[in-house]
Design a protein around this motif. Sequence first.
Motif, PDB file in Angstrom:
ATOM      1  N   ALA A  15       0.576  -1.500   0.110  1.00 52.11           N
ATOM      2  CA  ALA A  15       0.041  -0.084  -0.160  1.00 52.11           C
ATOM      3  C   ALA A  15       1.055   1.519  -0.229  1.00 52.11           C
ATOM      4  CB  ALA A  15      -1.060   0.405   0.906  1.00 52.11           C
ATOM      5  N   GLN A  16       2.211   1.321   0.147  1.00 54.17           N
ATOM      6  CA  GLN A  16       3.285   2.732   0.598  1.00 54.17           C
ATOM      7  C   GLN A  16       3.794   2.416  -0.972  1.00 54.17           C
ATOM      8  OE1 GLN A  16       2.805   0.732   4.013  1.00 54.17           O
ATOM      9  NE2 GLN A  16       1.348   1.745   3.679  1.00 54.17           N
ATOM     10  N   TRP A  17       4.286   1.506  -1.050  1.00 50.09           N
ATOM     11  CA  TRP A  17       5.098   1.313  -2.121  1.00 50.09           C
ATOM     12  C   TRP A  17       4.527   1.308  -3.806  1.00 50.09           C
ATOM     13  CZ3 TRP A  17       5.880  -3.376  -4.794  1.00 50.09           C
ATOM     14  CH2 TRP A  17       5.904  -4.433  -3.999  1.00 50.09           C
ATOM     15  N   GLY A  18       3.674   0.627  -3.709  1.00 53.13           N
ATOM     16  CA  GLY A  18       1.992   0.583  -5.238  1.00 53.13           C
ATOM     17  C   GLY A  18       3.427  -0.091  -6.227  1.00 53.13           C
ATOM     18  N   ALA A  19       3.131   0.832  -7.047  1.00 56.15           N
ATOM     19  CA  ALA A  19       3.781   0.306  -8.579  1.00 56.15           C
ATOM     20  C   ALA A  19       5.063  -0.020  -8.417  1.00 56.15           C
ATOM     21  CB  ALA A  19       2.935   0.455  -9.329  1.00 56.15           C
ATOM     22  N   ALA A 249      -5.860   3.030   3.591  1.00 54.32           N
ATOM     23  CA  ALA A 249      -5.571   2.352   2.972  1.00 54.32           C
ATOM     24  C   ALA A 249      -5.210   0.835   4.063  1.00 54.32           C
ATOM     25  CB  ALA A 249      -4.576   2.694   1.585  1.00 54.32           C
ATOM     26  N   THR A 250      -4.031   1.377   4.730  1.00 51.33           N
ATOM     27  CA  THR A 250      -2.792   0.932   5.458  1.00 51.33           C
ATOM     28  C   THR A 250      -4.047  -0.102   6.446  1.00 51.33           C
ATOM     29  OG1 THR A 250      -1.240   2.844   5.192  1.00 51.33           O
ATOM     30  CG2 THR A 250      -1.263   0.907   6.972  1.00 51.33           C
ATOM     31  N   TYR A 251      -5.096   0.850   7.424  1.00 49.14           N
ATOM     32  CA  TYR A 251      -6.246   0.084   8.317  1.00 49.14           C
ATOM     33  C   TYR A 251      -7.148  -0.182   8.311  1.00 49.14           C
ATOM     34  CZ  TYR A 251      -1.885   1.130  11.338  1.00 49.14           C
ATOM     35  OH  TYR A 251      -0.745   0.669  12.263  1.00 49.14           O
ATOM     36  N   GLY A 252      -7.967   0.110   7.552  1.00 46.04           N
ATOM     37  CA  GLY A 252      -9.403   0.231   6.870  1.00 46.04           C
ATOM     38  C   GLY A 252      -9.968   0.664   7.407  1.00 46.04           C
ATOM     39  N   MET A 253      -9.285   2.725   7.902  1.00 46.78           N
ATOM     40  CA  MET A 253     -10.456   3.319   9.020  1.00 46.78           C
ATOM     41  C   MET A 253      -9.997   4.812   8.804  1.00 46.78           C
ATOM     42  SD  MET A 253      -8.485   3.176  12.700  1.00 46.78           S
ATOM     43  CE  MET A 253      -8.746   2.177  12.920  1.00 46.78           C
ATOM     44  N   PRO A 254     -10.772   5.092   8.785  1.00 50.09           N
ATOM     45  CA  PRO A 254     -10.901   7.346   8.700  1.00 50.09           C
ATOM     46  C   PRO A 254      -9.773   7.415   9.883  1.00 50.09           C
ATOM     47  CG  PRO A 254     -12.225   6.784   9.360  1.00 50.09           C
ATOM     48  CD  PRO A 254     -11.774   5.380   8.694  1.00 50.09           C
ATOM     49  N   ALA A 289       9.881   7.544  12.942  1.00 53.28           N
ATOM     50  CA  ALA A 289       8.715   7.472  11.958  1.00 53.28           C
ATOM     51  C   ALA A 289       8.231   7.346  10.824  1.00 53.28           C
ATOM     52  CB  ALA A 289       9.332   9.253  11.369  1.00 53.28           C
ATOM     53  N   ARG A 290       6.653   7.450  11.001  1.00 56.78           N
ATOM     54  CA  ARG A 290       6.472   6.608   9.438  1.00 56.78           C
ATOM     55  C   ARG A 290       5.557   7.551   9.064  1.00 56.78           C
ATOM     56  NH1 ARG A 290       1.454   2.199  10.684  1.00 56.78           N
ATOM     57  NH2 ARG A 290       0.181   4.351  11.366  1.00 56.78           N
ATOM     58  N   LEU A 291       5.839   7.705   7.198  1.00 59.93           N
ATOM     59  CA  LEU A 291       5.297   8.002   7.034  1.00 59.93           C
ATOM     60  C   LEU A 291       4.518   8.326   5.787  1.00 59.93           C
ATOM     61  CD1 LEU A 291       9.182   8.059   4.389  1.00 59.93           C
ATOM     62  CD2 LEU A 291       8.505   9.707   6.783  1.00 59.93           C
ATOM     63  N   GLY A 292       3.273   9.797   6.258  1.00 59.29           N
ATOM     64  CA  GLY A 292       2.207   9.106   5.495  1.00 59.29           C
ATOM     65  C   GLY A 292       1.855   9.834   5.046  1.00 59.29           C
ATOM     66  N   ALA A 293       2.227   8.827   3.258  1.00 60.51           N
ATOM     67  CA  ALA A 293       2.390   8.967   1.977  1.00 60.51           C
ATOM     68  C   ALA A 293       1.945   7.532   1.224  1.00 60.51           C
ATOM     69  CB  ALA A 293       3.495   9.495   1.324  1.00 60.51           C
ATOM     70  N   LEU A 294       1.130   7.609   0.522  1.00 60.90           N
ATOM     71  CA  LEU A 294       0.776   6.121  -0.555  1.00 60.90           C
ATOM     72  C   LEU A 294       1.863   5.775  -1.898  1.00 60.90           C
ATOM     73  CD1 LEU A 294      -2.637   5.929   0.312  1.00 60.90           C
ATOM     74  CD2 LEU A 294      -0.628   4.875   0.836  1.00 60.90           C
ATOM     75  N   ASP A 295       2.556   6.483  -2.349  1.00 56.97           N
ATOM     76  CA  ASP A 295       3.560   5.400  -2.863  1.00 56.97           C
ATOM     77  C   ASP A 295       5.085   6.298  -3.135  1.00 56.97           C
ATOM     78  OD1 ASP A 295       4.423   8.784  -4.778  1.00 56.97           O
ATOM     79  OD2 ASP A 295       2.664   8.788  -4.125  1.00 56.97           O
ATOM     80  N   LEU A 296       5.642   5.219  -3.542  1.00 55.19           N
ATOM     81  CA  LEU A 296       7.799   5.915  -3.180  1.00 55.19           C
ATOM     82  C   LEU A 296       8.069   7.330  -3.566  1.00 55.19           C
ATOM     83  CD1 LEU A 296       9.113   3.668  -1.684  1.00 55.19           C
ATOM     84  CD2 LEU A 296      10.238   3.600  -3.655  1.00 55.19           C
ATOM     85  N   HIS A 297       6.984   7.981  -4.608  1.00 54.37           N
ATOM     86  CA  HIS A 297       7.799   9.702  -4.670  1.00 54.37           C
ATOM     87  C   HIS A 297       7.532   9.701  -3.963  1.00 54.37           C
ATOM     88  CE1 HIS A 297       8.827  12.727  -7.254  1.00 54.37           C
ATOM     89  NE2 HIS A 297       7.484  12.948  -6.792  1.00 54.37           N
ATOM     90  N   SER A 298       5.802   9.830  -3.457  1.00 51.43           N
ATOM     91  CA  SER A 298       5.667  10.666  -1.978  1.00 51.43           C
ATOM     92  C   SER A 298       6.252  10.389  -1.079  1.00 51.43           C
ATOM     93  CB  SER A 298       4.277  10.494  -2.037  1.00 51.43           C
ATOM     94  OG  SER A 298       3.557  10.938  -2.968  1.00 51.43           O
ATOM     95  N   GLN A 299       6.401   9.041  -0.666  1.00 54.47           N
ATOM     96  CA  GLN A 299       7.514   8.874   0.778  1.00 54.47           C
ATOM     97  C   GLN A 299       8.731   8.923   0.329  1.00 54.47           C
ATOM     98  OE1 GLN A 299       7.075   5.849   3.511  1.00 54.47           O
ATOM     99  NE2 GLN A 299       5.453   5.969   2.773  1.00 54.47           N
TER     100      GLN A 299
END
Length: 331
Positions: A15-19, A249-254, A289-299
């Motif tokens: 879910a964090q590094w995607g494609a 995407a990570t936990y299924g919760m808002p 620190a966990r980075l709050g982003a959903l693709d490797l570029h944004s990470q």
Amino acid sequence: MAAMDIGVLLPTGTAQWGAADPRELIAFGQYAERLGFSSLFVNDSLISPRIEALTMLAALAPVTEAVTLGTAALMPFLRRPIQAAQSLGSIDLLSGGRLTVTVGAGFPGRFGRPLYALSELPWAGRFGRLDETVALWRALWDGAEAFHGEILRFDDIPPATRPLRAGGPPVWLGGATPAALARTGRLYDGWLPYPPDPADYASGLRDVHQAAADAGRAAEDITPALFVTVRIDDGGERGRQALDDYARATYGMPLEELEKIQAVVTGSANQVVEALGRYAAAGARHIVARLGALDLHSQRDQLERIADLIPAVQGASELKGEHRARCPRQS
């Protein structure tokens, strides 16, 4: 006072590094070290697809130089205990003694009972099993040929892979229940919780230190760490929307639900420094620190933004420490 350590949780979940090519995670970790992060941590789960935690650390061990390599948190019940001791000892050797192992027993819900069922282990007695597993590891790393606990019992154990450091890598505990605080103080080398309120962190750390004192241990023997989701964004609601997407995407919760149970820090760079400073004032000395982003570029973008704040966060922690020294807590 030692400077605050600032580490990063690598985005090993799909879910964090995607494609992206997952092999880019190795370069991501090397880049984080060059940017000045002092540790690289990985998560552990069977629920969501991800690169297996110890495999990721083994890949990073020979291609990094100084960063601590850690788990946040490893769930030992997913592995045979002696095999896990061998793997951890090997990673400590390959990394030149840079491994830190945070462990957890899982918790109710999708990260608890279903995983125990898959591991063919009982949910009942899980905390005792966790503590005994860590005791077994330490015994094996010290050369023991047998181990007799209440749950785990082994005789005629062949020689184990010995870590580089005598006694093995430090083992931290995740969790902030009263029982977890007491067990941290008695048995573990560090504490890695994620309380949403810094005041809860401060009170929890006091309980850890009291439990340590009751067990004849020094408070300095226990590293006070913090697991926190971070996103730097000057866009206000835009940043919160991005974190909401991450939480779903990570936990299924808002996001508003995640913030009730986990430490989440977002806002402008100054706001993030201020928020992390409140945890430093509460006693945290190692931030993961966990980075709050959903693709490797944004990470990578968030990694760079947080790296720019490392001196400010460390400076804030030093000022908070000086203030506590001048103004001791009244009893």
